[in-house]
Structure formats: structure tokens, C-alpha cells
Motif scaffolding. Structure first.
Motif, short mmCIF file in Angstrom:
data_model
loop_
_atom_site.label_atom_id
_atom_site.label_comp_id
_atom_site.label_asym_id
_atom_site.label_seq_id
_atom_site.Cartn_x
_atom_site.Cartn_y
_atom_site.Cartn_z
N MET A 19 0.83 -1.21 0.00
CA MET A 19 0.00 0.00 0.00
C MET A 19 0.86 1.26 0.00
O MET A 19 0.55 2.23 -0.70
CB MET A 19 -0.95 -0.02 1.20
N LEU A 20 1.95 1.24 0.75
CA LEU A 20 2.86 2.40 0.76
C LEU A 20 3.50 2.59 -0.60
O LEU A 20 3.65 3.72 -1.08
CB LEU A 20 3.92 2.21 1.84
N LEU A 21 3.89 1.48 -1.24
CA LEU A 21 4.48 1.56 -2.58
C LEU A 21 3.47 2.08 -3.58
O LEU A 21 3.79 2.95 -4.41
CB LEU A 21 4.99 0.17 -3.00
N GLU A 22 2.25 1.59 -3.52
CA GLU A 22 1.20 2.06 -4.43
C GLU A 22 0.91 3.53 -4.20
O GLU A 22 0.72 4.31 -5.15
CB GLU A 22 -0.08 1.24 -4.24
N LEU A 23 0.87 3.95 -2.95
CA LEU A 23 0.63 5.35 -2.63
C LEU A 23 1.70 6.24 -3.26
O LEU A 23 1.40 7.29 -3.83
CB LEU A 23 0.62 5.55 -1.11
N TYR A 24 2.95 5.80 -3.21
CA TYR A 24 4.05 6.55 -3.82
C TYR A 24 3.90 6.59 -5.34
O TYR A 24 4.01 7.64 -5.96
CB TYR A 24 5.38 5.92 -3.44
N VAL A 25 3.62 5.42 -5.94
CA VAL A 25 3.54 5.32 -7.40
C VAL A 25 2.40 6.16 -7.95
O VAL A 25 2.56 6.88 -8.95
CB VAL A 25 3.39 3.84 -7.82
N THR A 26 1.25 6.12 -7.30
CA THR A 26 0.07 6.79 -7.84
C THR A 26 0.08 8.31 -7.61
O THR A 26 -0.83 8.99 -8.06
CB THR A 26 -1.22 6.20 -7.24
N THR A 27 1.07 8.82 -6.92
CA THR A 27 1.20 10.28 -6.79
C THR A 27 1.98 10.88 -7.96
O THR A 27 2.04 12.11 -8.09
CB THR A 27 1.92 10.66 -5.47
N ARG A 28 2.51 10.05 -8.81
CA ARG A 28 3.25 10.53 -9.97
C ARG A 28 2.28 11.11 -11.00
O ARG A 28 1.10 10.78 -11.04
CB ARG A 28 4.09 9.41 -10.58
N GLU A 29 2.79 11.97 -11.85
CA GLU A 29 1.99 12.68 -12.85
C GLU A 29 1.23 11.73 -13.75
O GLU A 29 0.10 11.99 -14.16
CB GLU A 29 2.91 13.57 -13.70
N LYS A 30 1.84 10.56 -14.04
CA LYS A 30 1.24 9.58 -14.94
C LYS A 30 -0.12 9.11 -14.44
O LYS A 30 -0.98 8.74 -15.23
CB LYS A 30 2.20 8.39 -15.08
N TYR A 31 -0.33 9.16 -13.12
CA TYR A 31 -1.56 8.62 -12.54
C TYR A 31 -2.47 9.70 -11.99
O TYR A 31 -3.30 9.44 -11.13
CB TYR A 31 -1.20 7.63 -11.41
N LYS A 32 -2.35 10.91 -12.51
CA LYS A 32 -3.12 12.03 -11.97
C LYS A 32 -4.62 11.87 -12.18
O LYS A 32 -5.42 12.48 -11.48
CB LYS A 32 -2.64 13.34 -12.57
N GLU A 33 -5.03 11.03 -13.16
CA GLU A 33 -6.46 10.84 -13.43
C GLU A 33 -7.10 9.80 -12.51
O GLU A 33 -8.32 9.67 -12.48
CB GLU A 33 -6.67 10.44 -14.89
N THR A 34 -6.29 9.05 -11.77
CA THR A 34 -6.86 8.08 -10.83
C THR A 34 -7.29 8.79 -9.56
O THR A 34 -6.78 9.86 -9.22
CB THR A 34 -5.83 6.99 -10.48
N LYS A 35 -8.22 8.21 -8.85
CA LYS A 35 -8.69 8.82 -7.60
C LYS A 35 -7.71 8.60 -6.46
O LYS A 35 -7.71 9.33 -5.48
CB LYS A 35 -10.07 8.25 -7.22
N GLY A 36 -6.84 7.57 -6.60
CA GLY A 36 -5.81 7.33 -5.61
C GLY A 36 -6.36 7.06 -4.22
O GLY A 36 -7.45 6.52 -4.05
N TYR A 37 -5.57 7.51 -3.23
CA TYR A 37 -5.96 7.29 -1.84
C TYR A 37 -6.64 8.53 -1.28
O TYR A 37 -6.25 9.66 -1.58
CB TYR A 37 -4.73 6.98 -0.98
N GLU A 38 -7.66 8.30 -0.47
CA GLU A 38 -8.31 9.36 0.30
C GLU A 38 -8.27 8.89 1.74
O GLU A 38 -8.67 7.77 2.06
CB GLU A 38 -9.75 9.54 -0.18
N THR A 39 -7.75 9.73 2.63
CA THR A 39 -7.39 9.30 3.97
C THR A 39 -8.53 8.61 4.71
O THR A 39 -8.39 7.49 5.22
CB THR A 39 -6.88 10.49 4.80
N LYS A 40 -9.69 9.25 4.78
CA LYS A 40 -10.82 8.68 5.52
C LYS A 40 -11.27 7.36 4.92
O LYS A 40 -11.59 6.41 5.63
CB LYS A 40 -11.98 9.67 5.57
#
Length: 301
Positions: A19-40
Motif C-alpha cells: 500500500m505504501l508503494l502504491e501510494l508513492y507510485v500513484t502520486t506521480r503525474e502519470k496517474y493524476k487521473e486516478t482517484k488514488g488514496y483518500e485518507t478517511k
């Protein structure tokens, strides 16, 4: 009884690292269209996973007792614990999972517990942890035919854990499409994104555990479409991060529909066994209705 390790407990550090690795990867510009992580949302999913683990101690006892009772009293054969029996069990367990998963979308009594896993409007590895608190106490009935054939209960529980572990990594938007041969045989992030979609064309599709071949065989396969971005969540989202509400809100709604209002006994019973969306007065829409409306609408474009 053969002893096998509890793979889920050993896998917890792997879950956290992934999960930490995915969180890092999905913050990159390439994945800006994904909803990614939301804390709550992520913490709600983790809370559901922890609750599932704690309640699992009780449900596992029930499951083991049920499997053992069938195995000891009714088994047709005695299948030894060997490499070839695990190969057979791999396919048998995956078929059992397919039908459990499919019925969990087509029967409201099972949907009441399974809806938990679909309640997030995000799609990431934390979503894989959003597990039921109630399903473990009765969903095991789909596996009772395995000890009847002669598979040892300990083998069955081990294979069920392997299946659950496999399904963790497919809950991500960080992986697009895998090689064609892999997509043709196995469940993948692309196939499972479809399963979590609330788009009409994606509803109640791709129920696979490990092998996608069952969906292709039984007519429930739907590829991810390039021009139809997956919208995650439910047709009617529950809009809460409260773990207790997530766990039991559909149970409340189902029982309210069943026991309140003026209805025949048959209609009350049908609120338990009919698919989600069914209403006794004919005003409800099932996923098949919504899908057909979408198909008709897109034919006209």
C-alpha cells in the motif's frame, strides 16, 4: 489433522508495504487521473479489514467445524494430502469461489454482507482490505461440497487463504493491462476494476477469484472498455466512513424492506432471495435492467 500456516497473518507486512508503494507510485503525474488514496476512505477500509481478522477467529471455528463434520460423516472419497490433490483443489476451490461471488451479487441475503467490499468509491490496495464482518459466518456453504468429495478441511482453508491473497494485488489502478495470455486466463487488475464498477455495463460482471475462465464459461465476463472509464462504488452509494454502518447498513435496509409495510409473506421472503434492487411493486431496477438500458442508449449513438 495436517497443520498449515495462517498465510493471511504472515502477509500483513506485505499488505502494508504494498500500500505504501502504491501510494508513492500513484502520486506521480502519470496517474493524476486516478482517484488514488483518500485518507478517511483508506482508514475505513483498513478498519473493516481489522474487524474481519478479529471476527475471523470465531467464524473460522464455525467453518472448520462445518467442513470437518461433512468430511468425517459424509465424504464420498478420501483424497490424500499430495501435490496432485492441491492441483485439483485449486480448480475446485476457484469454481466454488466463483459461484459464491456470483450469488453474492444475485441474492440480497448474501449481498448484505458482500456489499461491504463494494462500498468504497476509490480503488486501491486498501480497498482489498474492506472485508465483511458477517459473511464468514454463512458463506462457507458454497465450499461444503469439497469435503464431501474428500478434500481435507485443512487443505480447503489453506487454498481459500491462497485465493484471498491472490486477490489483494488486483485491487489497483497502477497496473493497466498485462500480457494477453495472462489476461485470457487469470483475474487481473483490469478485469477486477470492471467488477468494482457501478457503470451499468460493468454491473455484476467478472466474479472470478484467480481464474477468469469461469466468467467466460458462464457468460459473466466483461472486458474493461477504453471509452468507458470505471466509476467505482455502488449504484446508490452509502456515503459514510463509519465502519459499523459500512458493515451493517445493508442488513438494516434489507430487514426493513422485509418486515415493514403491507406485503404478502411471499414478497417478504423474496426481499431476502431476490437480487439487489428488486421491489415487490415492480418499481425496482435490477443490474440487468440498467445494463440493457445502457446498451440500448449506446446503440443509438
Amino acid at each position: 489433522m495436517p497443520e498449515f500456516p495462517n498465510l493471511i497473518h504472515f502477509a500483513i507486512p506485505f499488505f502494508v508495504f504494498s500500500m505504501l508503494l502504491e501510494l508513492y507510485v500513484t502520486t506521480r503525474e502519470k496517474y493524476k487521473e486516478t482517484k488514488g488514496y483518500e485518507t478517511k476512505d483508506a482508514f475505513a477500509s483498513i478498519a473493516m479489514g481489522l474487524g474481519n481478522v478479529f471476527l475471523g477467529f470465531a467464524s473460522k471455528v464455525l467453518v472448520l467445524l462445518a467442513l470437518s463434520w461433512v468430511y468425517e460423516n459424509f465424504r464420498l472419497f478420501t483424497i490424500p494430502v499430495a501435490w496432485w490433490s492441491f492441483v485439483l483443489l485449486f480448480f475446485a476451490d476457484d469454481l466454488a469461489y466463483y459461484w459464491f461471488h456470483r450469488i453474492s451479487h444475485e441474492c440480497r441475503l448474501f449481498w448484505a454482507s458482500h456489499v461491504v467490499h463494494h462500498s468504497s468509491e476509490h480503488y486501491n490496495l486498501s480497498t482489498a482490505l474492506r472485508q465483511t464482518w458477517s459473511g464468514g459466518f454463512y458463506s462457507f456453504i458454497f465450499w461444503l461440497w469439497l469435503p464431501l468429495l474428500g478434500f481435507h478441511p485443512a487443505m480447503i482453508l489453506l487454498q481459500m487463504s491462497i485465493s484471498l491473497l491472490y486477490q489483494f494485488w488486483i485491487h489497483t489502478e497502477a497496473i493497466n493491462k498485462l500480457p494477453r495470455w495472462f489476461e485470457a486466463v487469470f483475474n487481473t487488475p483490469s478485469h477486477h476494476r470492471v467488477h468494482h464498477g457501478s457503470n451499468p455495463i460493468y454491473l455484476d460482471r467478472n466474479h472470478a477469484g484467480i481464474l477468469i475462465i469461469w466468467d467466460k464459461l458462464f457468460g459473466t465476463f466483461q472486458p474493461e472498455l477504453e471509452d468507458e472509464k470505471v466509476k467505482y462504488g455502488l449504484v446508490n452509494n452509502i456515503n459514510t466512513y463509519n465502519p459499523v454502518k459500512i458493515a451493517f447498513i445493508e442488513w438494516w435496509n434489507m430487514l426493513k424492506d422485509t418486515f415493514t409495510g403491507k406485503k404478502s409473506l411471499k414478497d417478504r421472503f423474496q426481499y431476502l432471495i431476490k437480487p439487489p434492487g428488486w421491489k415487490h411493486d415492480g418499481t425496482g431496477k435490477l443490474s440487468d435492467d440498467l445494463r440493457q438500458e445502457w446498451l440500448n442508449s449506446n446503440k443509438q449513438k
